[in-house]
Design a protein around this motif. Structure first.
Motif, mmCIF file in Angstrom:
data_model
loop_
_atom_site.group_PDB
_atom_site.id
_atom_site.type_symbol
_atom_site.label_atom_id
_atom_site.label_comp_id
_atom_site.label_asym_id
_atom_site.label_seq_id
_atom_site.Cartn_x
_atom_site.Cartn_y
_atom_site.Cartn_z
ATOM 1 N N THR A 68 0.918 -1.245 -0.100
ATOM 2 C CA THR A 68 0.149 0.022 0.161
ATOM 3 C C THR A 68 1.015 1.236 0.213
ATOM 4 O OG1 THR A 68 -0.064 -0.287 2.619
ATOM 5 C CG2 THR A 68 -1.982 -1.485 1.227
ATOM 6 N N MET A 69 0.281 2.486 -0.346
ATOM 7 C CA MET A 69 0.602 3.672 -0.024
ATOM 8 C C MET A 69 -0.279 4.345 0.859
ATOM 9 S SD MET A 69 3.089 3.508 -2.104
ATOM 10 C CE MET A 69 3.693 5.163 -2.357
ATOM 11 N N ASN A 70 0.305 5.187 1.936
ATOM 12 C CA ASN A 70 -0.258 5.551 3.070
ATOM 13 C C ASN A 70 -0.081 6.906 3.288
ATOM 14 O OD1 ASN A 70 -1.252 2.636 3.906
ATOM 15 N ND2 ASN A 70 0.972 2.629 3.586
ATOM 16 N N ALA A 71 -0.964 7.561 3.838
ATOM 17 C CA ALA A 71 -0.739 8.979 4.122
ATOM 18 C C ALA A 71 -1.828 9.267 5.412
ATOM 19 C CB ALA A 71 -0.802 10.120 3.436
ATOM 20 N N VAL A 72 -1.057 10.064 6.595
ATOM 21 C CA VAL A 72 -2.108 10.554 7.548
ATOM 22 C C VAL A 72 -1.938 11.953 7.728
ATOM 23 C CG1 VAL A 72 -2.382 10.467 10.162
ATOM 24 C CG2 VAL A 72 -1.773 8.347 8.730
ATOM 25 N N LEU A 73 -2.964 12.723 7.756
ATOM 26 C CA LEU A 73 -2.980 14.132 8.144
ATOM 27 C C LEU A 73 -3.814 14.740 9.391
ATOM 28 C CD1 LEU A 73 -4.877 14.935 4.609
ATOM 29 C CD2 LEU A 73 -2.537 14.744 4.989
ATOM 30 N N GLU A 74 -3.206 15.646 9.935
ATOM 31 C CA GLU A 74 -3.684 16.199 11.082
ATOM 32 C C GLU A 74 -4.521 17.408 10.862
ATOM 33 O OE1 GLU A 74 -1.838 16.539 15.057
ATOM 34 O OE2 GLU A 74 -1.111 18.105 14.122
ATOM 35 N N LEU A 75 -5.780 17.349 11.308
ATOM 36 C CA LEU A 75 -6.662 18.518 11.167
ATOM 37 C C LEU A 75 -6.657 19.596 12.047
ATOM 38 C CD1 LEU A 75 -9.450 15.789 10.321
ATOM 39 C CD2 LEU A 75 -7.825 17.191 8.371
ATOM 40 N N ASP A 76 -7.136 20.790 11.688
ATOM 41 C CA ASP A 76 -6.895 21.711 12.741
ATOM 42 C C ASP A 76 -8.069 22.034 13.489
ATOM 43 O OD1 ASP A 76 -7.968 23.205 10.737
ATOM 44 O OD2 ASP A 76 -6.537 24.966 11.067
ATOM 45 N N ASP A 77 -9.171 21.384 12.748
ATOM 46 C CA ASP A 77 -10.678 21.628 13.259
ATOM 47 C C ASP A 77 -11.411 20.339 12.779
ATOM 48 O OD1 ASP A 77 -11.469 23.936 14.848
ATOM 49 O OD2 ASP A 77 -11.263 25.036 12.973
ATOM 50 N N PRO A 78 -12.558 20.102 13.375
ATOM 51 C CA PRO A 78 -13.236 18.740 12.929
ATOM 52 C C PRO A 78 -13.793 18.951 11.427
ATOM 53 C CG PRO A 78 -13.929 19.637 15.157
ATOM 54 C CD PRO A 78 -13.090 20.652 14.306
ATOM 55 N N LEU A 79 -14.046 18.051 10.815
ATOM 56 C CA LEU A 79 -14.534 17.946 9.169
ATOM 57 C C LEU A 79 -15.986 17.602 9.353
ATOM 58 C CD1 LEU A 79 -11.877 16.026 7.271
ATOM 59 C CD2 LEU A 79 -12.501 18.375 7.330
ATOM 60 N N ASN A 80 -16.866 17.974 8.662
ATOM 61 C CA ASN A 80 -18.033 17.437 8.508
ATOM 62 C C ASN A 80 -18.317 16.188 7.926
ATOM 63 O OD1 ASN A 80 -20.877 17.099 6.992
ATOM 64 N ND2 ASN A 80 -21.169 19.207 7.520
#
Length: 378
Positions: free
Chosen positions: A29-41
């Motif tokens: 697999t190819m994988n990425a993890v993102l950190e969000l500065d606010d919640p997503l809908n």
């Protein structure tokens, strides 16, 4: 809809026959993890993920025996979980997963259907699609699909088969290739190591510029020098590698593995200019079917992966920063020798070394690593 597999997919299927479960397995697999500065809908994200799969056929494609089977409908749904990890299993019949946990978002793509550029392009399009969903807008369709790429690739193979076969005959079949070290046996190994500091990397980049070359060529020349004392007699060192082939404007952002497996036949004890010429030739004729090149199964793999992490993505008003990215998980199905070199986000050059312990044992690879450093820094 079905299509023949691309050169990369055909090669991956052949790898899986040699090492069952390696390429067809769920950890390829190819994988990425993102950190969000606010919640997503969550509802908007789920809709955007479904739309992303509708927009890109490759995200609905299942690889069979020599075919790409494109499903009509999306095969995956957003997963809301307690924790997002860097690696997760991705089944071959549904090649994409999207996982959300509080302020973390993970995208995971099967490597049969993706490469590093695909990973970042998919995240960029997901962010744009999410924003469009919130705003009630519709995005224009993608400029191209992977089917366009793989069809053009097959046409290129037919058009250039004769000159490519002639070139490989001269530079590979007629060359006196160095045999690998005699089989001495050892334990399988896999380790990572910092090869050069950020300051040392700057010195190597300066050396590269002075020779009007590329980083790949400089690192490859250093590797050949490091391996040379342990090889048998011969004029050419042969590696297995991958070349990126996004060589048309339409392929720059297309989702799908626009990579070609190839061999690198590098002159032994050669100056950087000779190594550069060899790399240019191998890349030019890389779209010659790998199945038609006689390959020693013990041929080492070498790959230089430039730092490609984007600065971030914007989902509506939410900022997302990449905090982790990784390729296939090490499942112990090692090559005879595989060396992957890449710069980290802090500028340090890192190497990932793995092998099955035959020919190239871990102590021998450690010696190659030391000679590699000496070549670059002397």
């Amino acid at each position: 809809m079905t299509l023949p597999t691309s050169l990369w997919q055909t090669f991956a299927l052949a790898m899986d026959k040699a090492r069952p479960g390696f390429a067809k397995g769920p950890w390829f697999t190819m994988n990425a993890v993102l950190e969000l500065d606010d919640p997503l809908n969550v509802d908007a994200l789920a809709t955007a993920f479904t739309e992303l799969q509708r927009r890109h056929d490759v995200l609905r494609t299942e690889i069979g025996d020599g075919i790409q089977l494109i499903h009509e409908q999306p095969t995956a749904a957003l997963e809301v979980v307690d924790e997002v990890t860097t690696h997760v299993e991705v089944p071959l019949h549904a090649p994409v997963r999207l996982r959300l946990a509080d302020n973390r978002l993970g995208l995971h793509l099967h490597h049969m259907e993706s490469d590093p550029v695909t990973l970042w392009a998919a995240l960029s399009d997901l962010a744009s699609t999410y924003t469009a969903v919130l705003q009630g807008e519709t995005l224009p369709p993608p400029a191209a699909q992977y089917a366009d790429y793989s069809t053009a690739e097959a046409e290129h193979v037919l058009r250039t088969r004769e000159p490519a076969a002639t070139w490989w005959q001269e530079h590979l079949l007629d060359a006196k290739a160095c045999p690998q070290p005699s089989t001495i046996g050892g334990a399988a190994f896999a380790f990572r190591d910092d090869l050069l500091s950020a300051t040392e990397v700057d010195r190597v980049e300066q050396l590269t510029k002075e020779h009007r070359s590329t980083t790949l060529v400089t690192l490859l020349a250093a590797l050949v020098d490091g391996m040379s004392p342990y090889l048998g007699p011969g004029d050419s060192v042969v590696f297995s590698t991958l070349f990126g082939k996004r060589d048309r404007p339409a392929w720059q952002n297309v989702l799908g593995p626009c990579i070609v497996p190839s061999l690198l036949a590098v002159p032994r004890d050669a100056e950087l200019s000779a190594v550069r010429e060899a790399v240019v030739g191998c890349s030019r004729y890389a779209r010659f079917p790998r199945s038609e090149q006689p390959i020693d199964p013990r041929t080492p793999f070498f790959e230089y992966v430039p730092q490609q992490w984007p600065p971030g993505f914007t989902f509506g008003t939410v900022k997302a920063t990449v905090i982790a990215a990784a390729g296939p998980k090490d499942t112990g199905l090692a090559d005879t020798l595989a060396i992957r070199v890449r710069p980290a986000t802090d500028g340090v050059l890192t190497g990932h070394f793995s092998g099955d312990g035959t020919d190239w044992t871990e102590p021998l690879v450690q010696q190659v690593r030391d000679r590699f450093r000496s070549y670059l820094l002397e």
